[in-house]
Design an enzyme around this catalytic site. Structure first.
Site, PDB file in Angstrom:
ATOM      1  N   ASP A   8      32.044   2.783  -8.166  1.00 38.30           N
ATOM      2  CA  ASP A   8      32.655   1.208  -7.785  1.00 38.30           C
ATOM      3  C   ASP A   8      34.258   2.020  -7.473  1.00 38.30           C
ATOM      4  OD1 ASP A   8      33.904  -1.345  -7.417  1.00 38.30           O
ATOM      5  OD2 ASP A   8      33.370  -1.657  -9.777  1.00 38.30           O
ATOM      6  N   ASP A 104      31.854  -1.959  -1.757  1.00 40.87           N
ATOM      7  CA  ASP A 104      33.314  -1.098  -2.499  1.00 40.87           C
ATOM      8  C   ASP A 104      32.302  -0.357  -3.650  1.00 40.87           C
ATOM      9  OD1 ASP A 104      32.841  -3.078  -3.758  1.00 40.87           O
ATOM     10  OD2 ASP A 104      34.655  -3.066  -4.293  1.00 40.87           O
ATOM     11  N   GLU A 105      30.638  -0.378  -3.639  1.00 36.61           N
ATOM     12  CA  GLU A 105      29.772  -0.448  -4.369  1.00 36.61           C
ATOM     13  C   GLU A 105      28.711  -0.287  -3.883  1.00 36.61           C
ATOM     14  OE1 GLU A 105      29.611  -2.972  -8.088  1.00 36.61           O
ATOM     15  OE2 GLU A 105      30.680  -3.958  -7.686  1.00 36.61           O
TER      16      GLU A 105
HETATM   17 MG   LIG Z   1      35.650  -2.477  -7.297  1.00 42.08          MG
END
Ligand SMILES: [Mg+2]
Length: 409
Positions: A8, A104-105
């Protein structure tokens, strides 16, 4: 046991903004759709703005009340996408099983990379450092044996942290967490569970399963599997999210290749691994093969040729690659690396040639060989030539030395 990471990127938008404009460093940063629009909302915030109470989704003027020093910047989505791709390029060094979860992951299945790069925790540490050094962004990473627990791990400690959730510690670590921490448990499910006195993930795990399925149906059963650590879905292949243009592998051998037999061994291994991946991806038959050769002086050549007919067969790749080699490497040689890739995938009709009439028969044999290797390991069925030097087979080229389809090979 599988080794799954969930990576993350911390405060992703705000962190990218600080990279693009270093004068923002140390300031309270709020990223929003449009600054002009006072009714706009906060899309993301820096770590320190978060500490002041600024939340994603908050109206700008409310955020400014909480944090008067907040510097507002307009979101630059194209930049976030390009940073996201740069980060994924780093993941690709470790695996091609990369499943994005938002921009974003990502989940990464690194089970087959452990032999080469170290334990899941060590790989997580390498990724954490590389992303930080090369891109100036921080990540939090969860390391576990399934996707749900890996995700819990990346949430557990952030920013810039790694959490391992193992068979030994999950009861202490995960089972004490509030049930709302579990993936896909929203506010209303949380309230329903809590009414039944199911407050922690551990509570959910040990509640009678008939009771759970009576109250929550199939969905409840699924959540209970998550809580018990029995979730076992696959991390999807990176390529499943984008069109594949080529599939290739390369090997840097443990010693220089000096005879044609050496070359044949390595081309056999490479061809079988490329063929196996082409078949796995179910993307049709390629019509072009590329051979990459680098010698011990690090001089390299790349040569491309059309296959006699579109083919998924290892033996066709092997034959073509070997012919290309002989044609292009004359005299004495000392080879450090070899690579084979195929491209030009064609799902449509193809011309019938004499050779292609034999194709179905060969294809069945090829599949049988893949199946046996899949069941009993790569070493179970090796062509005679490979047995001449088994050290080449130390690593399974299908899962290691993987060159990304969009790569340079
Ligand atoms: Mg994040």
């Amino acid at each position: 046991m599988r080794v799954i990471l969930h990576v993350d990127l911390n405060n992703f938008y705000a962190s990218v903004e600080m990279k693009l404009d270093p004068s923002l460093k140390g300031k309270f940063v709020g990223v929003c759709g449009s600054i002009e629009n006072r009714h706009g909302i906060i899309l993301a915030k820096s770590e320190n703005a978060k500490k002041m109470g600024v939340k994603t989704g908050m109206v700008i003027k409310d955020a400014l009340k909480l944090c008067p020093e907040l510097v507002l910047v307009e979101a630059k989505h194209d930049k976030y996408i390009s940073y996201s791709n740069l980060v994924r390029d780093i993941y690709r060094k470790y695996t091609d099983k990369i499943e994005p979860f938002g921009i974003d992951e990502c989940w990464l299945d690194v089970t087959n990379s452990v032999k080469m790069f170290g334990s899941g925790e060590e790989i997580a540490e390498q990724i954490r450092q590389t992303v930080k050094n090369e891109l100036g962004l921080t990540v939090s990473i969860g390391v576990s044996f399934n996707k749900v627990f890996a995700k819990l791990g990346s949430d557990y400690k952030k920013p810039d942290a790694i959490t391992v959730i193992s068979n030994d510690n999950y009861k202490n670590l995960v089972w004490n967490m509030g049930v709302e921490n579990l993936l896909f448990v929203g506010r209303s499910t949380k309230q329903k569970l809590e009414k039944l006195n199911i407050k922690t993930i551990g509570n959910l795990a040990i509640t009678d399963s008939d009771f759970i399925s009576k109250k929550f149906g199939k969905w409840g059963e699924t959540l209970q599997t998550y809580a018990k650590g029995e979730e076992n879905s696959e991390v999807l292949l990176d390529e499943e999210h984008s069109e594949i243009k080529s599939v290739g592998n390369s090997i840097t051998s443990y010693r220089d290749l000096v005879t044609l037999d050496d070359v044949k061994i390595v081309l056999t291994i490479l061809s079988e691994s490329v063929s196996a991946r082409v078949n796995d991806y179910k993307i049709g038959k390629p019509d072009t093969l590329t051979l990459f050769v680098r010698d011990s002086e690090l001089v390299s050549i790349t040569r491309q040729v059309k296959l006699d007919y579109p083919s998924c067969l290892a033996e066709d790749y092997e034959k073509t690659a070997y012919q290309l080699f002989i044609k292009n490497v004359k005299g004495k040689f000392s080879i450090r690396s070899l690579g084979v890739s195929v491209s030009g995938f064609n799902k449509g009709d193809e011309q019938i040639s004499f050779d292609s009439l034999n194709y179905d028969k060969k294809s069945k044999l090829n599949d049988a060989v893949s199946d046996i290797k899949h069941k009993y390991g790569n070493e179970s069925l090796l062509k005679g030539i490979v047995l001449k030097d088994k050290k080449f087979m130390k690593e399974d080229p299908k899962t290691e030395h993987v060159v990304h389809p969009d790569g340079h090979l």
